[in-house]
Design a protein around this motif. Structure first.
Motif, PDB file in Angstrom:
ATOM      1  N   GLU A   1       0.818  -1.065  -0.049  1.00  9.67           N
ATOM      2  CA  GLU A   1      -0.035   0.135  -0.138  1.00  9.67           C
ATOM      3  C   GLU A   1       0.806   1.160  -0.059  1.00  9.67           C
ATOM      4  O   GLU A   1       0.636   2.403  -0.535  1.00  9.67           O
ATOM      5  CB  GLU A   1      -0.872   0.038   1.276  1.00  9.67           C
TER       6      GLU A   1
ATOM      7  N   ARG B   1       0.340   4.190  -2.482  1.00  9.41           N
ATOM      8  CA  ARG B   1       0.271   5.543  -2.082  1.00  9.41           C
ATOM      9  C   ARG B   1       1.079   6.766  -2.894  1.00  9.41           C
ATOM     10  O   ARG B   1       0.775   7.766  -2.850  1.00  9.41           O
ATOM     11  CB  ARG B   1       0.275   5.608  -0.515  1.00  9.41           C
TER      12      ARG B   1
ATOM     13  N   GLU C   1      -0.233   7.882  -5.768  1.00 13.52           N
ATOM     14  CA  GLU C   1      -1.517   8.416  -5.375  1.00 13.52           C
ATOM     15  C   GLU C   1      -2.692   7.432  -5.885  1.00 13.52           C
ATOM     16  O   GLU C   1      -3.664   7.540  -6.319  1.00 13.52           O
ATOM     17  CB  GLU C   1      -1.869   9.721  -6.120  1.00 13.52           C
TER      18      GLU C   1
ATOM     19  N   THR D   1      -4.855   3.813  -4.170  1.00 16.02           N
ATOM     20  CA  THR D   1      -5.274   3.026  -3.083  1.00 16.02           C
ATOM     21  C   THR D   1      -4.789   1.536  -3.400  1.00 16.02           C
ATOM     22  O   THR D   1      -4.814   1.199  -4.794  1.00 16.02           O
ATOM     23  CB  THR D   1      -6.776   2.898  -2.750  1.00 16.02           C
TER      24      THR D   1
END
Length: 165
Positions: A46, A50, A53, A55
């Motif tokens: 993750e 991230r 940008e 999920t």
């Protein structure tokens, strides 16, 4: 002359007696261990998504659609391939379409079906994540010999397949 003697008696009484916890079964301990490991591994992945940008769920959808190729997939098929269940896949796809990562098109031969495809922008977003994600997985599992990894994979697949029956 007066002699005074003070005595103090202290009695320790538990405020609330808690019953002893039953010992967790091996199956319970395995279940908890699997959840903890999945969470730890997922948090590392993750972090990579991230930075782009995205999920983890959006990254998963883009990977699924890239694998589907030009044919694309219906919303239901995407949901079936997801790693984690998303109860509102339609809204997720709405947000991804607004960002230009996917397109959706109602089929002419069956108006009930809406095909979703990855856009060049979505592909461009995935490409720089491919190698870092492979490197991450190598680091996550590099301490295990190939034979043990194969055994682990087979055991996890056995659990997954049994659950689907």
């Amino acid at each position: 002359m007066t002699i005074v003697v003070y005595t103090t008696t202290i009695l320790l009484v538990p405020l609330r007696a808690t019953p002893p916890r039953p010992k967790a079964s091996l199956e319970e301990r395995i279940f908890i261990a699997l959840l903890k490991v999945a969470d730890a591994l997922g948090q590392e992945a993750e972090q990579l998504t991230r930075n782009a940008e995205l999920t983890g769920t959006q990254y998963n959808v883009l990977r699924i659609l890239r694998g589907a190729g030009l044919e694309g997939l219906a919303c239901r098929s995407i949901g079936e391939r997801m790693i984690t269940h998303d109860p509102d896949i339609t809204r997720l796809l709405d947000r991804m379409e607004k960002r230009g990562f996917i397109t959706r098109e109602r089929q002419k031969d069956d108006r009930r079906v809406v095909k979703t495809r990855i856009t060049p922008q979505g592909l461009a977003l995935l490409k720089p994540l491919d190698q870092p994600m492979r490197d991450l997985h190598k680091r996550q599992f590099g301490h295990m010999a190939g034979a043990r990894l194969k055994t682990l994979f087979d055991l996890l697949e056995e659990i997954r397949c049994t659950k689907q029956e």
